[in-house]
Write a protein that holds these residues in place. Structure first.
Motif, PDB file in Angstrom:
ATOM      1  N   ILE A 139     -12.478   2.632  -2.583  1.00  0.00           N
ATOM      2  CA  ILE A 139     -11.716   2.058  -1.478  1.00  0.00           C
ATOM      3  C   ILE A 139     -10.344   1.601  -1.992  1.00  0.00           C
ATOM      4  N   PRO A 140      -9.265   2.081  -1.341  1.00  0.00           N
ATOM      5  CA  PRO A 140      -7.909   1.692  -1.765  1.00  0.00           C
ATOM      6  C   PRO A 140      -7.621   0.233  -1.426  1.00  0.00           C
ATOM      7  N   VAL A 141      -6.809  -0.385  -2.266  1.00  0.00           N
ATOM      8  CA  VAL A 141      -6.380  -1.770  -2.046  1.00  0.00           C
ATOM      9  C   VAL A 141      -4.903  -1.740  -1.663  1.00  0.00           C
ATOM     10  N   ILE A 142      -4.604  -2.185  -0.445  1.00  0.00           N
ATOM     11  CA  ILE A 142      -3.241  -2.092   0.087  1.00  0.00           C
ATOM     12  C   ILE A 142      -2.825  -3.433   0.679  1.00  0.00           C
ATOM     13  N   ASP A 143      -1.586  -3.822   0.429  1.00  0.00           N
ATOM     14  CA  ASP A 143      -1.035  -5.003   1.085  1.00  0.00           C
ATOM     15  C   ASP A 143       0.320  -4.644   1.684  1.00  0.00           C
ATOM     16  N   GLU A 144       1.081  -5.666   2.090  1.00  0.00           N
ATOM     17  CA  GLU A 144       2.362  -5.393   2.749  1.00  0.00           C
ATOM     18  C   GLU A 144       3.360  -4.695   1.837  1.00  0.00           C
TER      19      GLU A 144
END
Length: 204
Positions: A164-169
């Motif tokens: 699962i990819p970890v993405i933020d702003e």
């Protein structure tokens, strides 16, 4: 595998509840003031419980570049080259970006994509582009660095995915696997049970 993970988390919750119940019931005849103290302390223990670890903690523990967190390929790369990269780095998935746009995620390619969309269908991995078989960005299930580890585990088991990819702003921050998450949960369970044991022994 998925059923085993659910059973593990469920068993951990049962143990925690049983220990907390023991804490509350050790001596029900103690004065009300002490009972209130025990209740407050038990609540404090619960607040520190099995849900304190975040995905950011997992990424930090892995270290930048460890276990393929920052490995990527482009949509124009051949599936053969992508699988070769996975093999060389001993990982099961790669982040896919658009050519020249490393910070913009286009999707993800996994070993499962290779098996189902190349091997089973008899296609050539050398002539097929990653963009043709990847899971596209708009279909991705992602988490943020602030997502709790147990929430991430639930998403992965419910959707039967292993990465699962970890993405933020700011964009892509890394990727975690089901193995990373399970290790974090095991560690958290162990620490929590140690805290509960210390409470029963008078360490709190």
């Amino acid at each position: 595998m998925q059923g085993g993970i659910r059973a593990f988390v469920s068993q951990g919750s049962i143990v925690k509840s049983a220990v907390l119940q023991h804490v509350r019931m050790v001596n029900p005849l103690k004065p009300l003031l002490i009972s209130r103290y025990e209740s407050t302390s038990a609540a404090r223990i619960e607040e520190q419980g099995f849900e304190s670890t975040k995905i950011s903690d997992v990424l930090q523990a892995k270290g930048k570049g460890a276990d393929g967190s920052w490995l990527w390929c482009t949509t124009d790369d051949s599936v053969y080259d992508a699988v070769k990269s996975m093999t060389q780095h001993n990982v099961g998935a790669l982040v896919v970006v658009k050519p020249g746009e490393k910070s913009s995620i286009a999707g993800i390619i996994t070993e499962r994509d290779y098996l189902r969309k190349i091997i089973v269908q008899g296609r050539s991995s050398k002539s097929t582009k990653v963009g043709d078989i990847m899971t596209e960005e708009n279909k991705l299930i992602t988490v943020t660095p602030d997502t709790k580890v147990l929430k991430a585990m639930q998403l992965m088991t419910d959707n039967r995915i292993r990465h699962i990819p970890v993405i933020d702003e700011k964009g892509m921050q890394g990727m975690v696997s089901i193995g990373d998450v399970v290790r974090a949960v095991v560690s958290e369970h162990r620490e929590e049970l140690n805290r509960l044991n210390a409470f029963i022994q008078g360490g709190y």
